[in-house]
Scaffold this motif. Structure first.
Motif, PDB file in Angstrom:
ATOM      1  N   TYR A 171      39.413 106.180  91.485  1.00  0.00           N
ATOM      2  CA  TYR A 171      40.626 106.970  91.268  1.00  0.00           C
ATOM      3  C   TYR A 171      41.479 106.909  92.525  1.00  0.00           C
ATOM      4  CZ  TYR A 171      43.627 110.780  89.715  1.00  0.00           C
ATOM      5  OH  TYR A 171      44.717 111.535  89.314  1.00  0.00           O
ATOM      6  N   HIS A 226      34.537 102.342  88.569  1.00  0.00           N
ATOM      7  CA  HIS A 226      35.885 102.890  88.498  1.00  0.00           C
ATOM      8  C   HIS A 226      36.240 103.527  89.836  1.00  0.00           C
ATOM      9  CE1 HIS A 226      33.864 103.447  84.500  1.00  0.00           C
ATOM     10  NE2 HIS A 226      34.842 102.629  84.177  1.00  0.00           N
ATOM     11  N   MET A 253      43.517 105.905  87.406  1.00  0.00           N
ATOM     12  CA  MET A 253      42.149 105.427  87.326  1.00  0.00           C
ATOM     13  C   MET A 253      42.164 103.902  87.306  1.00  0.00           C
ATOM     14  SD  MET A 253      38.979 106.285  87.223  1.00  0.00           S
ATOM     15  CE  MET A 253      38.930 107.997  86.666  1.00  0.00           C
ATOM     16  N   TRP A 254      41.483 103.283  88.270  1.00  0.00           N
ATOM     17  CA  TRP A 254      41.389 101.825  88.363  1.00  0.00           C
ATOM     18  C   TRP A 254      39.980 101.391  87.963  1.00  0.00           C
ATOM     19  CZ3 TRP A 254      45.624  98.862  89.582  1.00  0.00           C
ATOM     20  CH2 TRP A 254      46.735  99.556  90.101  1.00  0.00           C
ATOM     21  N   HIS A 255      39.902 100.213  87.356  1.00  0.00           N
ATOM     22  CA  HIS A 255      38.627  99.641  86.954  1.00  0.00           C
ATOM     23  C   HIS A 255      38.343  98.429  87.828  1.00  0.00           C
ATOM     24  CE1 HIS A 255      38.704 102.121  83.290  1.00  0.00           C
ATOM     25  NE2 HIS A 255      39.998 101.917  83.367  1.00  0.00           N
ATOM     26  N   SER A 311      38.951 107.552  82.502  1.00  0.00           N
ATOM     27  CA  SER A 311      38.533 106.285  81.912  1.00  0.00           C
ATOM     28  C   SER A 311      37.648 106.502  80.698  1.00  0.00           C
ATOM     29  CB  SER A 311      37.753 105.479  82.945  1.00  0.00           C
ATOM     30  OG  SER A 311      37.123 104.389  82.327  1.00  0.00           O
ATOM     31  N   VAL A 326      32.776  95.243  83.538  1.00  0.00           N
ATOM     32  CA  VAL A 326      33.175  96.405  84.338  1.00  0.00           C
ATOM     33  C   VAL A 326      31.987  96.872  85.176  1.00  0.00           C
ATOM     34  CG1 VAL A 326      34.027  98.772  84.273  1.00  0.00           C
ATOM     35  CG2 VAL A 326      34.890  97.088  82.622  1.00  0.00           C
ATOM     36  N   GLU A 382      43.512 100.534  82.893  1.00  0.00           N
ATOM     37  CA  GLU A 382      42.964 100.494  81.536  1.00  0.00           C
ATOM     38  C   GLU A 382      43.851  99.700  80.581  1.00  0.00           C
ATOM     39  OE1 GLU A 382      41.387 103.755  78.255  1.00  0.00           O
ATOM     40  OE2 GLU A 382      41.423 104.261  80.384  1.00  0.00           O
TER      41      GLU A 382
END
Length: 870
Positions: free
Chosen positions: A51, A49, A56-58, A25, A46, A72
């Protein structure tokens, strides 16, 4: 129902090795982001984060108080540090706050967020009051050409008050996104690009014309619909009767298209372009209306799959048409070479540049113009002549660009020691970095190899006659090369190395399979799931002297020893899933004419293709393995040489995996490696590891998956005919050879750092394009196999017994079903299993499946369902 065109921002494919890991990220905690995801459109902050499943997720808090999970690419614009980082971290990342600290932090963040939204709305009102129409000011001068506009430039045009402020920029972005008929956001990284494509004026005018036809049910549209019905019925009959014929296009001379017909068809072509699933598509309404009214696709949802089939049956696309290579961002010339103005211009440029060569003025030190080659090889006086030393150019039989050759020299009085020389074609003997051909190579980044066609980075008229290895020796002349040499001792360690400009004279070309037969290696075994097992035929083996066979056996033994020694350094593991590709009997395969046709046409037959399955593990054998090992080592030598000279250069670097939950995951995978370092893909999927993304760095960093330690590094130098990055390294090497004591270099650290971003962006673009392309072609092949009107009774059918393993946990598909991403090793393809909502299958588990549906549109999708037991 309106069209639902596929979202073709590629999801992460099943991992096939550390090189393919998703990037980390770069969105900071505390940033304000605009999220566009499926039905969600919101501003958020945000908070953190996570994983999961290779991505990778936010986690962002939106103004409703909900926590949204997104990737992203769902973020279209960001304002860094809108909220204090510590405050955002105190808010937690759970669906609901767990204590008063998290609750208070979220309340405070929501206050900031709502104030930010008020500022954005105020800026939007300022833009509205100016009532500025942006499109006429930013479209291209030529009515058929695309243009682009940056967010900052657009803001200055639509707003006079503080156009550089963050709120005005976000409001301008909102203004542009609200005009999809005129503007298109960047396909995959709008947040980073902050640049918008501007549609050509003719595209906008044609779309508005067709929208008007549909709204008024004009006579011109009714005439088109009637004509289309007849053409589609004919096309279906011809396709069925010619199923097994070679591909051909038949022009129907007595049916012509009117200008209004052509306008409608042009708009339907424009509709078959990639859009993001969260972007309003201005074409969908007219596409749905026209196809529904024709009435021959009544049972189908009008989406990109249906539109593609419609254009094929109208004779506007070939059934084998490649959609991926038509993407605007690839900028590929789709015209056949023999008809291409771009190719003609290239060939003319090459001839003109060669005709201007004046060896007599080589020492005049005049600056080179954009069409000037070097009058004389700049390092001619420095070249080491390798004399009669045999050089083996080992490649595929049909290889189009010959970059490299190998030679070996045992060291007298040192048993087991030898020098291996990796000789690389030297286009920089002719081509300076200032030449327009070099600049075009940079814009393309690399040659493009597709199933149906190859687009070379450098003009074939220059490569085949002057730059490729064997081009000089065919004429009896020595070949200029850059040679990367390394000395291996009896234990397989590198004890010395060198980089030189060289001349080779004794060049012998041989293919991989022939070398494997000569050495008794067995070679590579491809899988052919749609064909019966065959005994390999006795093919021609080139006549080589006994000494040549001994030399190649020595190279094989040395590299195997070096590989074993190298694995003791970092001991990396590699996970490799089988991969599918198709091999065309004849190439290139062209689709429909690139210019609009005024006569109707239909297509017969289909290209002859062979379905192959291979993996990194099956490919890294025999001669392919020792050639690849020599190329990797040459790149290590280059990095060492640059470091020793104190010269800046980009290194390709990859860090080791990171255990996210259990530190024992890595140890367990290492314990399960085979002797070559491979681990089963299903075992890797069951671990919680993050694979850091590949980087380009100036320092000699680690490349973990190749076993290259920190401090050594890896500089790509072995493919200058097909990668611009390698050309850069060659020019830098020449600069060092010619000016060994210079304090500044041709390519400075600042230039290289900027260029590194460009390299990574192009690598991502070509990699995703290649994945989409191969998925499209393999699924076209399988769909035709299933749809064959008269299949032979004795054909091999691998689809009757399929087994797949789960690659990710299930995702919700609709109210009644879930979908499990999976992989089918026998076909070398990713797929999706549709299951009832109550189903739970662990990641890595094998299940028996059957084909449910194949969709080939903007994105090719392979849908399966369970059958029998797991």
């Amino acid at each position: 129902m309106q069209a639902a065109f596929a979202n073709d921002v590629e999801d992460a494919e099943p991992g096939v090795g550390p090189e393919d890991a998703s990037s980390a990220s770069s969105i900071e905690v505390g940033s304000l982001v605009e999220i566009r995801k499926s039905s969600t459109y919101a501003h958020g902050v945000v908070l953190g984060h996570s994983y999961m499943n290779g991505r990778m997720w936010h986690l962002s808090l939106i103004s409703t108080g909900e926590l949204v999970q997104h990737v992203e690419s769902d973020v279209y614009i960001e304002v860094p540090r809108m909220t204090d980082r510590d405050l955002a971290l105190r808010a937690g990342t759970g669906v609901t706050p767990v204590d008063r600290t998290e609750t208070n932090a979220r309340v405070e963040i929501l206050k900031h967020l709502r104030e930010a939204e008020k500022d954005i709305n105020k800026a939007s009102m300022v833009i509205g009051r100016k009532n500025m129409v942006l499109y006429p000011h930013v479209r291209a001068n030529h009515p058929d050409e695309w243009a682009s506009v940056s967010l900052s430039d657009a803001a200055k045009l639509v707003c006079d008050y503080r156009p550089e402020s963050w709120s005005t920029l976000v409001a301008t972005h909102k203004y542009i996104m609200g005009r999809p008929i005129e503007f298109v956001p960047h396909m995959q990284s709008q947040r980073l690009a902050l640049t918008y494509d501007v549609r050509p004026e003719n595209h906008v005018v044609k779309l508005q014309r067709v929208v008007d036809m549909v709204r008024k049910r004009s006579p011109e549209l009714e005439a088109f619909i009637e004509k289309a019905r007849g053409l589609i019925i004919t096309a279906r009959e011809k396709a069925s009767e010619s199923w097994d014929e070679p591909p051909s296009r038949v022009v129907v001379k007595d049916i012509t298209f009117s200008p209004d017909d052509r306008t409608i068809l042009d708009v339907l072509h424009l509709a078959l372009r990639r859009t993001r699933n969260n972007f309003v598509d201005p074409f969908s309404g007219v596409v749905t209306s026209i196809i529904k009214r024709i009435g021959l696709h009544a049972h189908k949802m009008v989406d990109d799959v249906c539109l593609r089939q419609f254009l094929i049956e109208m004779g506007e696309m070939a059934p084998w048409e490649d959609i991926v290579t038509q993407r605007k961002e690839l900028n590929l010339d789709l015209t056949p070479d023999e008809e291409s103005q771009r190719v003609r211009d290239q060939d003319t440029l090459v001839k003109r540049s060669l005709s201007l060569l004046r060896p007599s003025r080589a020492n005049a030190k005049q600056p080179l113009g954009p069409e000037d080659f070097y009058d004389r090889d700049p390092v001619e006086h420095l070249r080491h002549d390798f004399g009669s030393l045999p050089v083996y150019v080992i490649d595929d039989v049909n290889a189009e660009e010959l970059d490299d050759g190998l030679s070996v020299e045992p060291v007298l009085h040192e048993p087991g020691s030898a020098w291996i020389h990796v000789h690389i074609a030297d286009p920089t003997a002719v081509l300076p970095p200032t030449h327009v051909i070099s600049e075009a190579a940079r814009r393309m980044s690399s040659s493009a190899y597709f199933i149906h066609r190859t687009w070379p980075m450098l003009p074939p008229s220059l490569t085949h006659d002057r730059l490729s290895l064997c081009s000089h020796s065919r004429k009896g002349d020595p070949e200029p090369v850059l040679t990367f040499s390394f000395k291996l001792d009896a234990e397989g360690s590198i004890v010395d190395y060198d980089v030189r400009a060289g001349l080779i004279r004794n060049v012998k070309r041989v293919d991989y399979d022939s070398v494997d037969r000569l050495l008794g290696n067995g070679g590579v075994q491809f899988g052919y799931p749609f064909e019966a097992p065959q005994t390999p035929g006795v093919s021609h083996v080139p006549v080589l002297e006994t000494k040549d066979v001994e030399n190649m056996r020595l190279i094989n033994d040395l590299t195997r020893r070096f590989r074993q020694r190298n694995r003791q350094t970092l001991n990396p593991f590699v996970f490799s899933a089988p991969t599918a590709t198709l091999v065309a009997t004849t190439k290139p395969i062209h689709g429909a004419p690139t210019k609009p046709a005024w006569n109707a046409s239909y297509y017969r037959g289909f290209p002859d293709l062979t379905y192959q399955v291979y993996s990194q593990k099956t490919m890294e054998r025999g001669s392919r393995l020792f050639v690849a090992e020599c190329m990797k080592t040459a790149s290590r030598v280059a990095s060492r040489w640059f470091a020793a000279k104190g010269v800046p250069m980009l290194r390709r670097s990859a860090r080791p995996p990171i255990a996210l939950e259990d530190n024992g995951d890595i140890e367990r995978l290492v314990a399960r490696m085979d002797e070559d370092g491979f681990v089963d893909h299903t075992e890797f999927l069951q671990t919680k590891l993050h694979i850091p993304s590949v980087e380009y760095v100036l320092e000699p960093g680690m490349h973990w998956s190749m076993g290259i330690p920190e401090g050594e590094g890896y500089v790509r130098v072995t493919s200058p005919l097909r990668r611009y990055n390698d050309l850069v390294a060659h020019w830098q090497i020449k600069d060092v050879l010619l000016r060994p004591k210079a304090s500044t270099r041709l390519f400075t650290p600042g230039w290289l750092t900027t260029y590194a971003t460009e390299v990574l962006a192009y690598e991502k673009l070509w990699k995703h394009s290649d994945q989409s392309h191969r998925m499209q072609w393999t699924l076209m092949y399988i769909k035709r196999f299933l749809d064959h009107p008269n299949p032979s009774s004795d054909r091999i059918d691998p689809l009757q017994s399929l087994s797949a393993y789960i690659t990710e946990p299930s995702r919700r598909r609709d109210l009644l079903t879930d979908q499990f991403p999976c992989y089918i090793p026998s076909l070398g393809l990713p797929a999706t299993i549709i299951t009832p909502r109550t189903m739970d299958i662990p990641v890595g588990q094998y299940v028996n499946v059957r084909v449910k549906e194949i969709q080939v549109g903007l994105k090719a999708l392979f849908m399966l369902e369970l059958c029998g037991g797991a």
